[in-house]
Design a protein around this motif. Structure first.
Motif, short mmCIF file in Angstrom:
data_model
loop_
_atom_site.label_atom_id
_atom_site.label_comp_id
_atom_site.label_asym_id
_atom_site.label_seq_id
_atom_site.Cartn_x
_atom_site.Cartn_y
_atom_site.Cartn_z
N ALA A 112 0.85 -1.19 0.00
CA ALA A 112 0.00 0.00 0.00
C ALA A 112 0.88 1.23 0.00
CB ALA A 112 -0.90 -0.01 1.24
N PRO A 113 0.37 2.34 -0.48
CA PRO A 113 1.17 3.56 -0.48
C PRO A 113 1.46 4.01 0.94
CG PRO A 113 -1.11 4.02 -1.06
CD PRO A 113 -0.96 2.53 -1.05
N SER A 114 2.57 4.66 1.11
CA SER A 114 2.94 5.16 2.43
C SER A 114 1.92 6.18 2.91
CB SER A 114 4.33 5.79 2.39
OG SER A 114 5.29 4.84 2.00
N GLY A 115 1.62 6.14 4.22
CA GLY A 115 0.64 7.06 4.76
C GLY A 115 1.25 7.94 5.82
N ARG A 116 0.38 8.52 6.65
CA ARG A 116 0.84 9.38 7.71
C ARG A 116 1.59 8.57 8.76
NH1 ARG A 116 -4.41 10.12 6.95
NH2 ARG A 116 -4.87 9.10 8.93
N ALA A 117 2.37 9.28 9.57
CA ALA A 117 3.15 8.60 10.60
C ALA A 117 2.24 7.87 11.58
CB ALA A 117 4.02 9.61 11.34
N PHE A 154 0.34 -0.03 9.50
CA PHE A 154 0.42 -0.93 8.37
C PHE A 154 0.70 -2.34 8.86
CE2 PHE A 154 1.04 3.08 6.32
CZ PHE A 154 0.55 2.92 5.04
N GLU A 155 0.20 -3.32 8.10
CA GLU A 155 0.46 -4.72 8.38
C GLU A 155 1.36 -5.28 7.28
OE1 GLU A 155 -2.47 -8.33 9.44
OE2 GLU A 155 -2.44 -7.79 7.30
N LEU A 156 2.53 -5.78 7.67
CA LEU A 156 3.49 -6.37 6.74
C LEU A 156 3.50 -7.88 6.96
CD1 LEU A 156 5.88 -6.20 4.69
CD2 LEU A 156 7.38 -5.96 6.69
N VAL A 157 3.19 -8.64 5.92
CA VAL A 157 3.20 -10.10 5.98
C VAL A 157 4.25 -10.61 5.01
CG1 VAL A 157 1.87 -12.22 5.71
CG2 VAL A 157 0.74 -10.15 6.56
N LEU A 158 5.18 -11.44 5.52
CA LEU A 158 6.27 -11.99 4.70
C LEU A 158 6.02 -13.46 4.39
CD1 LEU A 158 9.28 -10.39 6.61
CD2 LEU A 158 8.10 -9.51 4.58
N LYS A 159 6.73 -13.97 3.40
CA LYS A 159 6.53 -15.34 2.96
C LYS A 159 6.93 -16.36 4.02
CE LYS A 159 6.86 -14.59 -2.02
NZ LYS A 159 7.61 -14.89 -3.27
N ASP A 160 7.79 -15.98 4.97
CA ASP A 160 8.17 -16.92 6.04
C ASP A 160 7.14 -16.98 7.16
OD1 ASP A 160 8.48 -14.55 7.39
OD2 ASP A 160 10.62 -14.78 7.77
N GLY A 161 6.02 -16.27 6.98
CA GLY A 161 4.96 -16.30 7.97
C GLY A 161 5.00 -15.15 8.96
N SER A 162 6.02 -14.32 8.91
CA SER A 162 6.11 -13.19 9.83
C SER A 162 5.01 -12.17 9.55
CB SER A 162 7.48 -12.51 9.70
OG SER A 162 8.52 -13.41 9.98
N ARG A 163 4.46 -11.62 10.61
CA ARG A 163 3.43 -10.59 10.51
C ARG A 163 3.83 -9.46 11.45
NH1 ARG A 163 -1.92 -11.10 8.73
NH2 ARG A 163 -1.54 -13.35 8.66
N VAL A 164 4.07 -8.26 10.90
CA VAL A 164 4.57 -7.14 11.68
C VAL A 164 3.67 -5.94 11.48
CG1 VAL A 164 6.59 -5.72 12.20
CG2 VAL A 164 6.91 -8.02 11.26
N VAL A 218 5.66 2.41 7.38
CA VAL A 218 6.58 2.32 6.26
C VAL A 218 7.53 3.51 6.33
CG1 VAL A 218 6.80 2.31 3.74
CG2 VAL A 218 4.88 1.12 4.84
N GLU A 219 8.82 3.22 6.50
CA GLU A 219 9.83 4.28 6.57
C GLU A 219 10.29 4.73 5.19
OE1 GLU A 219 11.44 5.50 9.86
OE2 GLU A 219 9.30 4.98 10.00
N ARG A 220 10.46 3.74 4.30
CA ARG A 220 10.95 4.05 2.96
C ARG A 220 10.64 2.86 2.06
NH1 ARG A 220 15.77 2.71 0.94
NH2 ARG A 220 16.60 2.26 3.04
N VAL A 272 11.38 -2.62 0.80
CA VAL A 272 10.60 -1.77 1.71
C VAL A 272 11.30 -1.76 3.06
CG1 VAL A 272 8.43 -1.51 2.96
CG2 VAL A 272 8.40 -2.26 0.56
N VAL A 273 11.49 -0.58 3.60
CA VAL A 273 12.04 -0.43 4.94
C VAL A 273 10.88 -0.15 5.88
CG1 VAL A 273 13.62 0.85 6.43
CG2 VAL A 273 14.23 0.42 4.02
N PHE A 274 10.69 -1.05 6.84
CA PHE A 274 9.51 -1.04 7.70
C PHE A 274 9.96 -0.93 9.16
CE2 PHE A 274 5.83 -2.91 9.86
CZ PHE A 274 4.76 -2.38 9.14
#
Length: 290
Positions: free
Chosen positions: A33-38, A42-52, A56-58, A64-66
């Motif tokens: 998703a596009p970066s939003g306000r501070a 945001f929910e980041l889901v990776l292929k290894d199953g991680s959910r953070v 979004v910093e950059r 993506v730097v999260f």
């Protein structure tokens, strides 16, 4: 209140869930998703199953730097991302608490909170009463439905409409008025005109309301008090209770499972003042598009 009016009132209460408010998120996508306000979460889901959860910093075409809510920085390649999207909720005590998008209703009745403009809620109550509610403005919504009964002639089929207007909105107090009007019950109309006020947050609140139930020339007053309390990340306790001038009414209580787009209410309800004790389950599902 006469027996026939009480019967109509109990029927109307069982379909009073026709004023919900939930908000859908876009389906998971490999595209971020596009970066939003501070302050956005945001929910980041990776292929290894991680959910953070975090911000979004950059980002660029490669990575993506999260920054997580705990302050850790995660650099993820685009190819390792299953989904990255803005979600509604907040971080509290190290946990992500998803917003309860059903905040404009309890188990049966509306709260003082309003449906947002453009939201379209669809759901089914007790597996036989589908409904839809549309936010026309941030304060006014209207909807309707009809039971999933087959073999009924069209001119005999009952259906209902549910206009609702929010008349007051403050951070911890909201008030609304509305009508649930039912057509086609044995050739006559019936319904409830009501006013409700909610005190508290979307996690913990008390709602009180009063209304006039009507069926033909019969009318009767009705009072409601209910409450909601968040007890877990995705679980809320719900209670809703009605009483009439004659002492008849309904008591109910249960839980709400808070999902991303689909939420469910499971509860027990019992009529009061009708003689024998009767307890029946309440099951409600709602999904919303916007």
């Amino acid at each position: 209140m006469t027996k026939s009016l009480l019967t109509i009132t109990l029927f109307v209460l069982t379909v009073l869930a026709a004023a919900p408010a939930v908000s859908a998120q876009s389906p998971p996508s490999a595209q971020p998703a596009p970066s939003g306000r501070a302050s956005d979460v945001f929910e980041l889901v990776l292929k290894d199953g991680s959910r953070v959860y975090g911000t979004v910093e950059r980002e660029d075409d490669q990575e993506v730097v999260f920054k997580s809510h705990a302050g850790a920085t995660v650099t993820a390649r685009r190819s390792d991302i299953v989904s990255l999207r803005r979600v509604k909720g907040r971080i509290e005590a190290g946990q992500f608490l998803r917003t309860d998008m059903h905040r404009s209703r309890l188990l049966f009745a509306p709260t003082g909170r309003a449906l947002e403009k453009g939201q379209v809620s669809v759901g089914v109550f007790q597996f036989i009463a589908p409904f839809v509610q549309v936010g026309i403005t941030d304060r006014f919504s209207i909807g309707g439905g009809t039971p999933l009964f087959f073999g009924i002639e069209d001119f005999e089929r009952p259906f209902w409409v549910t206009p609702k207007m929010q008349v007051y909105n403050a951070p911890n107090t909201q008030a609304s008025v509305g009508v649930l009007h039912v057509f086609g019950i044995e050739g006559e109309s019936a319904g409830i005109g009501y006013g409700v006020t909610t005190f508290g947050t979307t996690d913990n609140a008390v709602t009180v309301g009063a209304g006039i139930a009507y069926a033909g020339d019969e009318k009767g007053g009705l009072f409601m008090v209910g409450g909601e309390r968040r007890v877990r990340q995705n679980l809320k306790l719900i209670s809703e209770n009605y009483i009439t001038k004659s002492g008849n009414g309904i008591v109910s209580g249960g839980v709400r499972f808070i999902g991303d787009r689909l939420s469910a209410d499971l509860a027990l309800a019992a009529p009061v003042g009708l003689g024998d004790l009767i307890v029946f389950p309440v099951v409600n599902f709602v999904y919303v598009f916007k």
